[in-house]
Motif scaffolding. Structure first.
Motif, short mmCIF file in Angstrom:
data_model
loop_
_atom_site.label_atom_id
_atom_site.label_comp_id
_atom_site.label_asym_id
_atom_site.label_seq_id
_atom_site.Cartn_x
_atom_site.Cartn_y
_atom_site.Cartn_z
N MET A 117 0.94 -1.40 0.12
CA MET A 117 -0.01 0.09 0.03
C MET A 117 0.67 1.22 0.09
SD MET A 117 -3.29 -0.62 0.22
CE MET A 117 -4.29 0.73 0.94
N ALA A 118 2.18 1.18 0.04
CA ALA A 118 3.08 2.28 0.20
C ALA A 118 2.69 3.15 -1.00
CB ALA A 118 4.69 1.71 0.23
N GLY A 119 3.40 4.60 -0.59
CA GLY A 119 3.03 5.76 -1.76
C GLY A 119 1.84 6.31 -1.82
N ALA A 125 -5.42 6.64 1.55
CA ALA A 125 -6.07 6.07 2.54
C ALA A 125 -6.02 6.89 3.93
CB ALA A 125 -5.45 4.60 2.64
N GLN A 126 -4.92 7.37 4.44
CA GLN A 126 -4.72 8.24 5.25
C GLN A 126 -5.75 9.56 5.23
OE1 GLN A 126 -0.59 8.80 5.28
NE2 GLN A 126 -0.63 8.15 7.60
N ASN A 127 -5.71 9.83 3.93
CA ASN A 127 -6.69 11.19 3.71
C ASN A 127 -8.15 10.93 4.14
OD1 ASN A 127 -7.10 13.79 2.87
ND2 ASN A 127 -8.14 12.96 1.03
N ARG A 170 -2.85 11.41 15.11
CA ARG A 170 -2.45 9.75 15.34
C ARG A 170 -2.72 9.11 13.90
NH1 ARG A 170 -6.03 9.06 21.12
NH2 ARG A 170 -4.38 10.10 22.30
N ILE A 171 -3.56 9.57 13.12
CA ILE A 171 -3.63 9.15 11.70
C ILE A 171 -2.12 9.53 10.78
CG2 ILE A 171 -4.71 9.17 9.51
CD1 ILE A 171 -7.54 9.72 11.20
N SER A 172 -1.99 10.85 11.19
CA SER A 172 -0.79 11.26 10.44
C SER A 172 0.49 10.36 10.83
CB SER A 172 -0.72 12.84 10.57
OG SER A 172 -1.79 13.48 10.13
N ASP A 173 0.64 10.01 12.00
CA ASP A 173 1.60 9.29 12.51
C ASP A 173 1.98 7.87 11.97
OD1 ASP A 173 2.63 11.60 13.86
OD2 ASP A 173 1.77 11.15 15.68
N ILE A 174 0.88 7.14 11.34
CA ILE A 174 1.02 5.67 11.07
C ILE A 174 1.91 5.91 9.97
CG2 ILE A 174 -0.47 3.95 10.34
CD1 ILE A 174 -2.92 5.19 11.40
N LYS A 175 2.75 4.75 10.25
CA LYS A 175 3.73 4.23 9.03
C LYS A 175 3.37 3.28 8.28
CE LYS A 175 6.53 7.43 11.10
NZ LYS A 175 6.73 8.76 10.55
N CYS A 176 3.77 3.12 6.96
CA CYS A 176 3.43 1.90 5.95
C CYS A 176 4.65 1.21 5.92
CB CYS A 176 2.90 2.68 4.80
SG CYS A 176 2.49 1.54 3.45
N ASP A 177 4.90 0.29 6.64
CA ASP A 177 6.24 -0.24 6.66
C ASP A 177 5.98 -1.85 7.01
OD1 ASP A 177 5.31 -0.43 9.35
OD2 ASP A 177 7.34 0.81 10.04
#
Length: 485
Positions: A117-119, A125-127, A170-177
């Motif tokens: 889901m990266a990029g 999805a965050q938006n 908290r949504i903005s801090d989520i990492k896609c890793d």
């Protein structure tokens, strides 16, 4: 204060992919429409509130559900929807959507954070999550789970929270890793989170209570290494006493093979499922979820079951479209309790307001067949008092028969002249003249006899005599008229 129930649900078969199939509790319905009761609130008893969700053949909420669509039974007796209090004109049950009510919802947002889901897809999805928070109402609560490489297969980013500012951060801090996607473990964690919140305090002591928990999943549906298998997860969903709808937003840049996993989870939990090939479409879809939740219906009615702490059966019926004449019914149970809300200063006003919205009927009968007794009836016409019996006439002497009638008799005659019915005449009234004539003849005979005994006439030497000759004979004497003659 809520009491949930599952009796009467139809079990529907979910045809799954190669992994097999599972049974889930489905909504009551047919190929045209369906509905599902998910909460019963007795916090303001004897006012009861029943919450339910509806679907049409496209799984969209039914529109304009009203009295013509809803049936209600309590302990086997049909409520009459058109009965109203003659003073307030309020009906005995009401139907409305949650759109303009104060009840809130709890939502767990589940975000796939795998590298697939990266990029741009992950940023979109965050938006979309942020758009969902923006559209929430102040009473709505939101929790966040990220599918990442953690010991449990997911990270709890936020518990249930109302403050939108904290949720944005908290949504903005989520990492896609994430290197793997334990999708089923994450959804199982979201279900457990929702169930714990329901047990922790759904009270009618506040207008901010949440009446429904739901889960929103952003993923491509691919699961890798979950401890919970799909069949097991489907069985858990089917056995839940409180349904938790799963709204699935399926997205993949290339491979849609695993979308069917999300579809099965959504259909088995009374949720919805959408597919996307463009990640920018996710934001528009989350707005539909709010619309669906706020299109749920609430039937509020007054119970006439005395407070006894016992459980009592009721049924909610749905007929769609209006006047189709065919109802589908779902069973439920409510408890007849002494509501704490009426004894607590902070909630007493709310309790009294709820009672005033559906006032008690004068005869306490809301059922079919009682409507004639509950409408305002004209006061009965006064019954006239019985007429007094006519006075009994005293014996009248013959010489008084020619006397002018007494004033009472005149009044009677006057009443007759005014149109009132004349009283029946007595024997003396009808034969008075004849009796008077007979009395006169009798008096004349007595006078003649007296004159003869007194020596009057040819044998008496002429002349007129006074005194005893004119005296009437004394009754009972030995005087012999024949001797004198």
């Amino acid at each position: 204060m809520y009491r949930y129930f599952t009796k009467g649900f139809i079990a529907i078969a979910m045809i799954l992919a190669a992994a097999g199939s599972a049974q889930a509790q489905g909504p009551i319905g047919n190929d045209q429409y369906a509905f599902k009761v998910y909460a019963v609130d007795v916090g303001f008893y004897p006012i009861i509130q029943v919450y339910f969700r509806t679907w049409d053949q496209n799984r969209d909420p039914l529109q304009n559900v009203n009295y013509a669509n809803i049936g209600l039974m309590v302990k086997g007796r049909n409520y009459e929807p058109t009965i109203f209090d003659p003073q307030t004109r309020q009906t005995q049950y009401t139907i409305e959507t949650l759109q303009n009510r104060q009840e809130g919802f709890r939502t767990v947002l589940v975000l796939d954070c795998s590298l697939s889901m990266a990029g741009k897809p992950f940023a979109d999805a965050q938006n979309a999550l942020i758009r969902y928070v923006e559209a929430k109402r102040p009473t709505d609560q939101i929790g966040i789970i990220a599918i990442r490489d953690e010991a449990e297969g997911f990270q709890l980013v936020s518990g249930f929270e109302k403050d939108p500012t904290l949720l944005y951060q908290r949504i903005s801090d989520i990492k896609c890793d994430g290197k793997s996607t334990r999708l089923y473990d994450a959804i199982a964690g979201a279900i457990e989170m929702s169930a714990s919140a329901s047990q922790g305090g759904t009270s009618n002591a506040s207008n901010e209570r949440a009446v429904l928990n739901s889960i929103v999943v952003f993923s491509d549906g691919h699961d890798e290494g979950s401890a919970v298998a799909r069949d097991e997860l489907m069985n858990r969903i089917g056995q839940m006493p409180v349904p938790v709808p799963i709204f699935s937003l399926a997205y993949s840049k290339s491979n849609t093979e695993h979308f069917r996993n999300l579809e099965a989870l959504s259909k088995g939990s009374f949720g919805r499922y959408w597919t996307h090939t463009d990640s920018q479409e996710l934001s528009a879809t989350v707005q539909k979820i709010h619309q669906i939740n706020r299109s749920d219906y609430v039937v509020s009615f007054r119970s006439y079951v005395e407070v006894d702490g016992g459980k009592h059966p009721f049924k909610i019926g749905l007929s769609y479209p209006s006047n189709s004449g065919r109802f589908i019914w779902e069973d439920g149970v409510f408890e007849a309790i002494d509501s704490p809300a009426q004894h607590i200063p902070e909630t007493r006003d709310q309790y009294m307001y709820a009672q005033s919205m559906i006032p008690v009927l004068p005869n306490g009968c809301p059922y079919v067949g009682c409507e004639a007794q509950t409408t305002a009836m004209p006061a009965p016409a006064p019954v006239p008092a019985p007429a007094p019996a006519p006075p009994v006439a005293a014996p009248v002497a013959p010489e008084a028969l020619s006397v002018e009638p007494a004033p009472a008799a005149k009044a009677s005659d006057q009443s007759s002249d005014e149109g009132e019915e004349a009283e029946p005449k007595s024997f003396l009234d009808e034969n008075g003249a004849l009796l008077g004539l007979g009395a006169g003849i009798l008096a004349l005979l007595i006078a003649i006899l007296s004159w003869v005994r007194g020596g009057g006439g040819p044998k008496g030497g002429g002349g007129t005599s006074t005194g005893s000759r004119n005296s009437a004979p004394r009754l009972g004497s030995s005087y012999d008229v024949d001797t004198q003659l």
